[in-house]
Design a protein around this motif. Sequence first.
Motif, PDB file in Angstrom:
ATOM      1  N   GLU A  38      44.409  46.880  45.868  1.00 44.29           N
ATOM      2  CA  GLU A  38      44.310  47.521  47.189  1.00 44.29           C
ATOM      3  C   GLU A  38      45.683  47.543  47.875  1.00 44.29           C
ATOM      4  O   GLU A  38      45.939  46.862  48.856  1.00 44.29           O
ATOM      5  N   VAL A  93      42.164  43.766  53.119  1.00 50.73           N
ATOM      6  CA  VAL A  93      42.427  42.883  51.972  1.00 50.73           C
ATOM      7  C   VAL A  93      42.316  41.432  52.434  1.00 50.73           C
ATOM      8  O   VAL A  93      42.994  41.013  53.359  1.00 50.73           O
ATOM      9  N   PHE A 169      45.337  42.694  44.622  1.00 48.33           N
ATOM     10  CA  PHE A 169      44.882  42.524  46.003  1.00 48.33           C
ATOM     11  C   PHE A 169      43.495  43.150  46.151  1.00 48.33           C
ATOM     12  O   PHE A 169      43.256  44.276  45.685  1.00 48.33           O
ATOM     13  N   LYS A 171      39.610  43.535  48.523  1.00 45.22           N
ATOM     14  CA  LYS A 171      38.872  43.430  49.786  1.00 45.22           C
ATOM     15  C   LYS A 171      37.692  42.477  49.672  1.00 45.22           C
ATOM     16  O   LYS A 171      37.288  41.848  50.643  1.00 45.22           O
TER      17      LYS A 171
END
Length: 196
Positions: A38, A93, A169, A171
Amino acid sequence: MTNKLPPGQFETQKWPILHQGDVYPFNESTWKFKLFGEVKKELELSYQEVMELPKTISSIDMHCVTTWSKFGNSFEGIAFREFLNLIHINDGVKYVKIYGYYNGDPFGYSANLPLNALLGDDSLFVYKWKDEQRNWQEITPKHGYPLRFIPPAAFYLWKGSKWVSGIRFMKEDEEGFWEELGYSMTANPFKEERYR
C-alpha cells in the motif's frame, strides 16, 4: 522494559541460533530490498543503496519464544523509519510484513507487525552487534547476514526476520510465517502471547 524478564523466560548471555530453512548465501549483485504494498510507488534498493542510509546504534532486549531472553544487546543498523522516509504510504496503512529469504525464496519468510510500534530506535535492520566480549562485529550468516530485522522488546524474536528482503505495507493485519502455524499475531512476551 529494559532488563525486565517476561514470564516463562530465563536470562542468557549467549545469542542462541535458531532458524527455519537454509542459511541464505549472500550475493551482493543479486540482493535487493523491496518496499511495496500500500504505497504510492514501489521502490527496490540495492545493497549499496541500503547501506548508504543513515545508521543508528541502539540497545535492544531480545526475547525468544523458546524461553531465552538476552538483555542489553548493542546493535548497529538502519532504523525502520529510514525506509519509511523513502516512500509515500497510502492512507489507512496500519501494519507491515517484513520479509526474508527462506530456502532460496526472497519472500518465503515473513513476520507481521503493527506499523506504529516500529518508529523508534529499537526497531532496527542490523548488520553489526557487540559480541560477548563487547567487540563490534558483523552478524554471522546464521544470525541473518547481511541484514536482519530486530524488533522492539515488546515482541518475541520470531518477529525479527533474518536475511531480510523487503517490507510490505498493509491496511489489514495478515499472518506471517509462524502465525500461519498457530503462533500469536501480537507476540507480546510480557503477556506471554506465544500461541493462539
